[in-house]
Motif scaffolding. Structure first.
Motif, PDB file in Angstrom:
ATOM      1  N   GLU A 137      11.265 -26.284 -12.855  1.00 22.04           N
ATOM      2  CA  GLU A 137      10.919 -26.830 -14.165  1.00 22.04           C
ATOM      3  C   GLU A 137      10.868 -25.728 -15.222  1.00 22.04           C
ATOM      4  O   GLU A 137      11.216 -25.946 -16.380  1.00 22.04           O
ATOM      5  CB  GLU A 137       9.586 -27.573 -14.075  1.00 22.04           C
ATOM      6  CG  GLU A 137       9.639 -28.826 -13.223  1.00 22.04           C
ATOM      7  CD  GLU A 137       8.287 -29.513 -13.091  1.00 22.04           C
ATOM      8  OE1 GLU A 137       7.303 -28.994 -13.670  1.00 22.04           O
ATOM      9  OE2 GLU A 137       8.212 -30.556 -12.432  1.00 22.04           O
ATOM     10  N   GLY A 140      14.125 -25.024 -16.789  1.00 22.65           N
ATOM     11  CA  GLY A 140      14.692 -26.040 -17.672  1.00 22.65           C
ATOM     12  C   GLY A 140      14.977 -27.383 -17.047  1.00 22.65           C
ATOM     13  O   GLY A 140      15.394 -28.311 -17.755  1.00 22.65           O
ATOM     14  N   ASN A 142      14.148 -31.038 -15.542  1.00 23.01           N
ATOM     15  CA  ASN A 142      13.050 -32.010 -15.556  1.00 23.01           C
ATOM     16  C   ASN A 142      12.658 -32.337 -14.117  1.00 23.01           C
ATOM     17  O   ASN A 142      13.299 -31.896 -13.176  1.00 23.01           O
ATOM     18  CB  ASN A 142      13.437 -33.273 -16.335  1.00 23.01           C
ATOM     19  CG  ASN A 142      14.679 -33.952 -15.764  1.00 23.01           C
ATOM     20  OD1 ASN A 142      14.836 -34.080 -14.553  1.00 23.01           O
ATOM     21  ND2 ASN A 142      15.579 -34.378 -16.641  1.00 23.01           N
TER      22      ASN A 142
END
Length: 238
Positions: A137, A140, A142
């Motif tokens: 995470e 970058g 999700n």
């Protein structure tokens, strides 16, 4: 050898064989699809709730398979909960044929063996360091992408073992296919029982038994091959 050739040359026998393989594979896929997120949720739950969630997961295994099958007969029957609800809200005018179909056997098999998949995966997922997810995470990704790219590949050993348990269980199950499939959707285990008891055809029953064992071994080897291939890909990427 003649008996085995005769079995595979018979169209009726082959329809039973392929039905058994098909339903077992579909049940396995559904157990993977439902078991992975369920096991991940349990593994990430606080310890005080984890034991309760595992108990709820294991509860179906503590109930006799005959009782579970009759419960599904009540749910899937023409006057069952599903048809009654759909009629009351106006979606159907006459009952759907849900019981004594391949669909009902698949539903019963998934309900029967899903706990095995979840239990197997929870043990694997609990050992995955939570910091790996946080690192993904941070870079970058999700939560969904991090789960698919990080957690899912690391849980492959559990998925392989769970899939073997579900497939072999579905392949050899007798009570659930007999009660939910009826006489129109015979599975190999039911066919074996009929040959041994109703027909007294012990040679035919032994042929079916050996074919079921061979199919189980072949599938286990196939899953093992897939696991080794994925390990090699992991080593190559590392």
């Amino acid at each position: 050898m003649t008996h085995y050739i005769s079995f595979f040359m018979d169209e009726y026998n082959m329809s039973i064989f392929w039905r058994t393989i098909r339903i077992s594979l579909i049940a396995t896929l559904f157990c993977v699809f439902l078991g992975v997120p369920t096991a991940y949720y349990i593994s990430q739950s606080p310890k005080k709730w984890r034991g309760l969630l595992m108990s709820i997961t294991l509860f179906p295994l503590l109930t006799n398979s005959v009782v579970r099958s009759f419960a599904w007969i009540t749910i899937l029957g023409q006057s069952g909960i599903i048809n009654t609800t759909l009629k009351n809200i106006g979606l159907i005018s006459k009952p759907l044929t849900l019981l004594y179909t391949e669909f009902s056997i698949t539903v019963g098999s998934v309900y029967l063996f899903l706990p095995l998949m979840v239990i197997t995966l929870v043990g694997i997922l609990e050992n995955i360091d939570s910091e790996i997810m946080e690192a993904a995470e941070t870079l970058g990704a999700n939560r969904f992408i991090a789960f698919m790219k990080v957690i899912l590949p690391l849980s492959v050993p559990g998925i392989i073992v769970g899939s073997i348990l579900v497939f072999t269980g579905s392949l050899t199950a007798y009570t659930t296919p007999q009660l939910l499939g009826g006489n129109r959707n015979i599975m190999l285990a039911t066919f074996l029982y009929q040959n041994a008891t109703a027909l007294g055809n012990w040679k035919g029953a032994s042929v079916i038994a050996l074919i079921m064992i061979a199919a189980t071994v072949i599938v286990m080897k196939l899953f093992d091959w897939v696991a080794k291939r994925m390990d090699k890909r992991g080593e190559a990427s590392a």
